[in-house]
Design an enzyme around this catalytic site. Structure first.
Site, PDB file in Angstrom:
ATOM      1  N   GLY A 137     -20.265  -5.484 -63.335  1.00  0.00           N
ATOM      2  CA  GLY A 137     -20.316  -4.295 -64.167  1.00  0.00           C
ATOM      3  C   GLY A 137     -18.903  -4.010 -64.609  1.00  0.00           C
ATOM      4  O   GLY A 137     -18.052  -4.897 -64.551  1.00  0.00           O
ATOM      5  N   GLU A 138     -18.625  -2.794 -65.021  1.00  0.00           N
ATOM      6  CA  GLU A 138     -17.248  -2.431 -65.333  1.00  0.00           C
ATOM      7  C   GLU A 138     -16.611  -1.849 -64.080  1.00  0.00           C
ATOM      8  O   GLU A 138     -17.007  -0.777 -63.624  1.00  0.00           O
ATOM      9  CB  GLU A 138     -17.199  -1.451 -66.503  1.00  0.00           C
ATOM     10  CG  GLU A 138     -17.241  -2.143 -67.847  1.00  0.00           C
ATOM     11  CD  GLU A 138     -16.173  -3.236 -67.958  1.00  0.00           C
ATOM     12  OE1 GLU A 138     -16.544  -4.377 -68.317  1.00  0.00           O
ATOM     13  OE2 GLU A 138     -14.986  -2.989 -67.662  1.00  0.00           O
ATOM     14  N   SER A 139     -15.607  -2.563 -63.534  1.00  0.00           N
ATOM     15  CA  SER A 139     -15.051  -2.147 -62.246  1.00  0.00           C
ATOM     16  C   SER A 139     -14.438  -0.742 -62.331  1.00  0.00           C
ATOM     17  O   SER A 139     -14.518   0.029 -61.373  1.00  0.00           O
ATOM     18  CB  SER A 139     -14.008  -3.156 -61.770  1.00  0.00           C
ATOM     19  OG  SER A 139     -12.969  -3.254 -62.724  1.00  0.00           O
ATOM     20  N   CYS A 149     -17.772 -10.093 -59.067  1.00  0.00           N
ATOM     21  CA  CYS A 149     -16.891  -9.694 -60.177  1.00  0.00           C
ATOM     22  C   CYS A 149     -16.365  -8.271 -59.972  1.00  0.00           C
ATOM     23  O   CYS A 149     -15.425  -8.087 -59.211  1.00  0.00           O
ATOM     24  CB  CYS A 149     -17.613  -9.855 -61.514  1.00  0.00           C
ATOM     25  SG  CYS A 149     -16.489  -9.753 -62.918  1.00  0.00           S
ATOM     26  N   ARG A 152      -7.108  -7.886 -62.222  1.00  0.00           N
ATOM     27  CA  ARG A 152      -8.258  -7.580 -63.094  1.00  0.00           C
ATOM     28  C   ARG A 152      -8.140  -8.252 -64.456  1.00  0.00           C
ATOM     29  O   ARG A 152      -7.046  -8.402 -64.977  1.00  0.00           O
ATOM     30  CB  ARG A 152      -8.312  -6.083 -63.336  1.00  0.00           C
ATOM     31  CG  ARG A 152      -8.853  -5.318 -62.177  1.00  0.00           C
ATOM     32  CD  ARG A 152      -8.739  -3.841 -62.467  1.00  0.00           C
ATOM     33  NE  ARG A 152      -9.812  -3.121 -61.820  1.00  0.00           N
ATOM     34  CZ  ARG A 152      -9.774  -1.821 -61.547  1.00  0.00           C
ATOM     35  NH1 ARG A 152      -8.762  -1.090 -61.912  1.00  0.00           N
ATOM     36  NH2 ARG A 152     -10.787  -1.254 -60.938  1.00  0.00           N
ATOM     37  N   ILE A 180     -17.236 -13.443 -66.711  1.00  0.00           N
ATOM     38  CA  ILE A 180     -17.194 -12.470 -67.809  1.00  0.00           C
ATOM     39  C   ILE A 180     -16.001 -11.547 -67.581  1.00  0.00           C
ATOM     40  O   ILE A 180     -16.019 -10.761 -66.637  1.00  0.00           O
ATOM     41  CB  ILE A 180     -18.481 -11.608 -67.836  1.00  0.00           C
ATOM     42  CG1 ILE A 180     -19.739 -12.461 -67.744  1.00  0.00           C
ATOM     43  CG2 ILE A 180     -18.471 -10.687 -69.051  1.00  0.00           C
ATOM     44  CD1 ILE A 180     -20.281 -12.980 -69.006  1.00  0.00           C
ATOM     45  N   ARG A 181     -15.001 -11.617 -68.419  1.00  0.00           N
ATOM     46  CA  ARG A 181     -13.783 -10.799 -68.248  1.00  0.00           C
ATOM     47  C   ARG A 181     -13.405 -10.777 -66.760  1.00  0.00           C
ATOM     48  O   ARG A 181     -13.213  -9.719 -66.160  1.00  0.00           O
ATOM     49  CB  ARG A 181     -14.013  -9.369 -68.775  1.00  0.00           C
ATOM     50  CG  ARG A 181     -14.370  -9.308 -70.245  1.00  0.00           C
ATOM     51  CD  ARG A 181     -14.695  -7.894 -70.711  1.00  0.00           C
ATOM     52  NE  ARG A 181     -13.500  -7.155 -71.048  1.00  0.00           N
ATOM     53  CZ  ARG A 181     -13.061  -6.081 -70.404  1.00  0.00           C
ATOM     54  NH1 ARG A 181     -13.701  -5.598 -69.370  1.00  0.00           N
ATOM     55  NH2 ARG A 181     -11.979  -5.476 -70.796  1.00  0.00           N
ATOM     56  N   HIS A 237     -20.667 -14.602 -61.607  1.00  0.00           N
ATOM     57  CA  HIS A 237     -21.932 -13.861 -61.533  1.00  0.00           C
ATOM     58  C   HIS A 237     -23.126 -14.758 -61.182  1.00  0.00           C
ATOM     59  O   HIS A 237     -23.858 -15.175 -62.081  1.00  0.00           O
ATOM     60  CB  HIS A 237     -22.222 -13.199 -62.882  1.00  0.00           C
ATOM     61  CG  HIS A 237     -21.210 -12.193 -63.294  1.00  0.00           C
ATOM     62  ND1 HIS A 237     -21.200 -10.916 -62.797  1.00  0.00           N
ATOM     63  CD2 HIS A 237     -20.171 -12.259 -64.138  1.00  0.00           C
ATOM     64  CE1 HIS A 237     -20.203 -10.234 -63.332  1.00  0.00           C
ATOM     65  NE2 HIS A 237     -19.557 -11.034 -64.149  1.00  0.00           N
ATOM     66  N   GLU A 263     -25.786 -13.780 -60.260  1.00  0.00           N
ATOM     67  CA  GLU A 263     -26.981 -13.057 -60.713  1.00  0.00           C
ATOM     68  C   GLU A 263     -27.344 -13.381 -62.171  1.00  0.00           C
ATOM     69  O   GLU A 263     -28.407 -12.993 -62.639  1.00  0.00           O
ATOM     70  CB  GLU A 263     -26.800 -11.549 -60.500  1.00  0.00           C
ATOM     71  CG  GLU A 263     -25.886 -10.839 -61.496  1.00  0.00           C
ATOM     72  CD  GLU A 263     -24.385 -10.862 -61.122  1.00  0.00           C
ATOM     73  OE1 GLU A 263     -23.973 -11.778 -60.369  1.00  0.00           O
ATOM     74  OE2 GLU A 263     -23.646  -9.996 -61.622  1.00  0.00           O
TER      75      GLU A 263
END
Lengths: 314, 194
Positions: B50-52, B82, B109, B138-139, B175, B177
């Site tokens: 997600g967005e950390s 992530c 990050r 992803i990022r 990820h 998932e």
């Protein structure tokens, strides 16, 4: 910080390994970022200061804009991609992903956004369309695209053009949730109809929806779109946001609703909490306290159809 | 204590539904965790992608840090993917305080750059784990350095460490998932006792 420097194993980790072995801009990487945004709120911002407020409030991404939709609606004129300096200023201000809008069919605006390293391009009906027949071929870009839809056919046409994320359009800049609800219900109605269809009825449905048969088959099997779907266009309160989540959105775009309200950071933070706890009325009641006046807004029913933005694009 | 579910997936934001889907495919009883009350019903916790920045703020705002740390001190297994890895790390650099700070790793990050630099690739697992694993970044964060009690589980090539284990904790900068290979989920589930 409890790390003991002397015990650390230094690594020759210069990230150079990824370039030689990794594959970028794949479908999975493009749709994957949208999956990471799920359960989150994407906020429209017009300055670095607003972007910082959005990030602090817990936004998962910001949409860099010249004017929020409410102002575009009020001031008129041609609405275009944001100024490059503006986008760069916002990219520097935050660590969360930065999205920006290109006009429908304006593939050069999209090329510029891609060159700026934007994290997601929104080919958006909120801007004045550049092409009244064709959308951008989104498969040729490094950056992923999100596009608006009013129903299943429109969603699948955009996906077939390469959109890696969908948002239902609603009616941007109004603060009126009625169109967002209509479009979300139409989308799910389309999905449920497919699920009830016999396999031999799908080719005719594909003709009617003007969408590729292969995508119809996929939707029927999955029982949802093959990409993430957010709600947009009219969310002004935490209750609006939770309504769209309960109607089946994966997350919410909020445009004018935040920075046109009395207390932007309080409203932004409350909407973020409402999206996580969208099924819990006790939390929703709590976060709805003390927010001041929501954006005044404009009822969609009072806007002539030809002035509504959602009809742009096909 | 008796817990109803083997795994809880932190569901404040991010790819929690994707984790739930894989757990259901491997027949692992799991539930979404959004509150302290939810946390009391699970034997272990996955912190998803997600967005950390967002997840970090929300776990604080929803008063979940202390309860998670409390359960962790009793031995609850936790896996971060992530953003979840960022939540577990002790060191996020000088300007960024740790979120849970449970693993002796230093993390940078968004170290690979912006979304256009996100990538997928096959990664090498340690010798016990078999074939390479197809991983989606992803990022993604980079694990810059690890403490002496941290074990390397997977690398890209020889150099970049992308999965680590320490006591009852597992962290991956990619990820699992987003793929249909359940090996990391099975590995995590095997840490759950009782």
């Amino acid at each position: 910080m409890t790390n003991n420097g002397s015990n650390e194993t230094p690594l020759p980790n210069d990230a150079s390994g990824k370039d030689s072995t990794g594959e970028t801009a794949t479908w999975r990487v493009k749709t994957g970022l949208a999956q990471m945004l799920k359960g989150g709120v994407i906020m429209d911002v017009t300055t670095a200061a607003e972007a910082e407020i959005a990030e602090e409030a817990g936004a998962v991404a910001v949409m860099a804009l010249e004017r929020v939709p409410a102002d575009i609606r009020k001031e008129g004129g041609v609405a275009r991609m944001s100024a490059v300096e503006k986008i760069e200023e916002i990219q520097k201000a935050v660590t969360i992903p930065v999205m920006a809008k290109a006009r429908i069919g304006h593939f050069v605006e999209a090329q510029i956004l891609d060159a700026l390293g934007i994290d997601y391009i929104d080919e958006s009906e909120v801007l004045t369309p550049a092409d009244d027949r064709n959308h951008i071929d989104k498969t040729v870009f490094r950056a992923p695209f999100v596009c608006g839809c009013r129903n299943l056919g429109e969603a699948l046409r955009r996906i077939s053009e390469g959109a890696a994320m969908i948002r239902t359009k609603g009616e941007a800049g109004t603060g009126d949730i009625v169109e967002a609800v209509r479009h979300m219900r139409q989308l799910w109605d389309g999905i449920r109809s497919l699920q009830n269809m016999a396999t031999d009825e799908l080719p005719t449905a594909a003709k009617e929806l003007q969408a590729p048969l292969e995508l119809l088959r996929e939707v029927k099997e999955l029982g949802r779109l093959p990409v993430v779907n957010f709600s947009a266009g009219g969310v002004a309160t935490p209750a609006d946001a939770a309504l769209m989540m309960q109607l089946g959105a994966d997350g919410v775009f909020v445009g004018s609703g935040i920075f046109k309200s009395d207390r932007p950071s309080a409203v932004a933070e409350a909407i973020v909490k409402a999206v996580t706890h969208y099924q819990d009325p006790i939390v929703l009641a709590e976060v709805s306290r003390g927010l001041g006046a929501a954006m005044r807004g404009e009822a969609v029913a009072s806007i002539p159809v030809e002035e509504q933005l959602a009809g742009r694009g096909n | 204590m008796s817990f109803q579910f083997d795994v809880g997936v932190l569901a404040v934001q991010g790819s929690f539904a994707e984790h739930m889907q894989i757990l259901s495919e491997i027949n692992c009883p799991a539930m979404e965790v959004r509150s302290q009350k939810d946390l009391e019903q699970v034997k272990s916790l996955i912190i998803p992608g997600g967005e950390s920045t967002t997840i970090g703020k929300l776990v604080r705002r929803f008063d979940l840090i202390e309860p998670i740390l409390g359960r962790a001190s009793e031995g609850m297994p936790i896996w971060g993917t992530c953003a979840g890895l960022i939540c577990l790390a002790k060191d996020l650099g000088p300007s960024d305080p740790p979120i849970l700070g449970l693993m002796d790793i230093k993390v940078q990050r968004n170290a690979y750059g912006r979304q256009i630099d996100s990538f997928e690739t096959a990664i090498e697992l340690d010798s016990t784990q078999g074939d390479p694993f197809h991983a989606v970044f992803i990022r993604a964060p980079i694990i810059v350095s690890i403490g002496p009690n941290v074990e390397v589980v997977a690398t890209i090539g020889q150099n970049s460490i992308v999965a680590v284990e320490q006591d009852q904790y597992l962290a991956t900068s990619f990820h699992p998932e987003l793929t249909d290979d359940p090996r990391f989920h099975l590995r995590f589930v095997s840490k759950i006792k009782g």
